[in-house]
Design an enzyme around this catalytic site. Structure first.
Site, PDB file in Angstrom:
ATOM      1  N   GLY A  49       0.836  -1.188   0.000  1.00 27.02           N
ATOM      2  CA  GLY A  49       0.000   0.000   0.000  1.00 27.02           C
ATOM      3  C   GLY A  49       0.867   1.232   0.000  1.00 27.02           C
ATOM      4  O   GLY A  49       2.100   1.153   0.161  1.00 27.02           O
ATOM      5  N   CYS A 103       7.631  -0.868   5.931  1.00 30.70           N
ATOM      6  CA  CYS A 103       7.051   0.326   5.332  1.00 30.70           C
ATOM      7  C   CYS A 103       8.038   0.922   4.343  1.00 30.70           C
ATOM      8  O   CYS A 103       9.231   1.010   4.644  1.00 30.70           O
ATOM      9  CB  CYS A 103       6.725   1.340   6.425  1.00 30.70           C
ATOM     10  N   GLU A 146      -2.110   1.892   6.475  1.00 27.79           N
ATOM     11  CA  GLU A 146      -2.243   3.013   5.528  1.00 27.79           C
ATOM     12  C   GLU A 146      -3.024   4.171   6.151  1.00 27.79           C
ATOM     13  O   GLU A 146      -2.647   5.339   5.969  1.00 27.79           O
ATOM     14  CB  GLU A 146      -2.915   2.552   4.231  1.00 27.79           C
ATOM     15  N   HIS A 149      -0.908   6.274   8.344  1.00 29.82           N
ATOM     16  CA  HIS A 149      -0.086   7.266   7.624  1.00 29.82           C
ATOM     17  C   HIS A 149      -0.821   8.600   7.488  1.00 29.82           C
ATOM     18  O   HIS A 149      -0.199   9.661   7.512  1.00 29.82           O
ATOM     19  CB  HIS A 149       0.236   6.760   6.210  1.00 29.82           C
TER      20      HIS A 149
HETATM   21 NI    NI Z   1       3.873   2.499   5.264  1.00 30.01          NI
END
Ligand code: NI
Length: 197
Positions: A49, A103, A146, A149
């Site tokens: 993602g 990530c 996600e 974030h």
């Molecule tokens: Ni990430």
């Protein structure tokens, strides 16, 4: 469409709470091009993602997609390409599961993050249509990662630091038991979903 540079940890843009979009802005050529760039960048980097702040845009947009060929996360169940705008995530039930994550914005690091086992996500798709999805297990973890974030939260903020490892050490010491645990979880979730409970 173009592959954009991925913003990495330490850049303050990853730590902002991003803002919602109204439908006219979402429909604009600039935002539609941004979404295309997010998809292209995610695919080029082989992520599961990507969120808008990771390419420097402080907007509530994220993309998830896992195809059968993902090299970073070969054990993840497939996720069809999903663009979520203004997502609102809600846990379903109380159960948590520890998921080993990485990530694109935190190069080299992995760690175990407690995630809700099941979540509901309400969002707009890229055409501005209201949608809702239910996700479980690793896929639920991907959506939680996600959406974090979009609030300036990185997986390492939530991980138990004692579980941090490099990707190399993950492969060497942790990957096998983790993948076995996730396979058992995926089977359990499939049985529960198929059991009409
Ligand atoms: Ni990430």
């Amino acid at each position: 469409m173009s592959v954009r540079e991925i913003v990495t940890i330490g850049d303050p843009r990853l730590r902002e709470r991003t803002r919602e979009l109204e439908r006219p802005e979402l429909a604009s050529a600039a935002v539609q091009a941004l979404i295309d760039d997010m998809i292209e960048t995610k695919r080029a980097a082989d992520g599961a993602g990507i969120a808008a702040p990771q390419i420097g845009a402080s907007l509530r947009i994220a993309v998830a997609e896992v195809a059968g060929t993902n090299r970073r996360y070969p054990y993840k169940p497939p996720i069809p390409l999903t663009v979520v705008v203004n997502p609102v995530l809600e846990p379903v039930g109380d159960e948590l599961v520890a998921i080993n994550e990485g990530c694109l914005s935190v190069p080299g690091l992995r760690g175990e993050v407690p995630r809700h086992l099941r979540v509901r996500v309400r969002y707009l798709d890229r055409d501005g249509t209201e949608r809702e999805l239910l996700a479980g297990g690793m896929t639920a973890g991907t959506f939680q990662h996600e959406v974090d974030h979009l609030d300036g939260i990185l997986f390492c903020d939530r991980a138990d630091p004692h579980t941090f490892s490099t990707w190399e050490q993950f492969d060497r010491h942790h990957r096998e038991p983790f993948v076995r645990r996730m396979e058992a979880l995926t089977e359990r979730l499939a049985a529960e979903d198929g059991g009409g409970s």
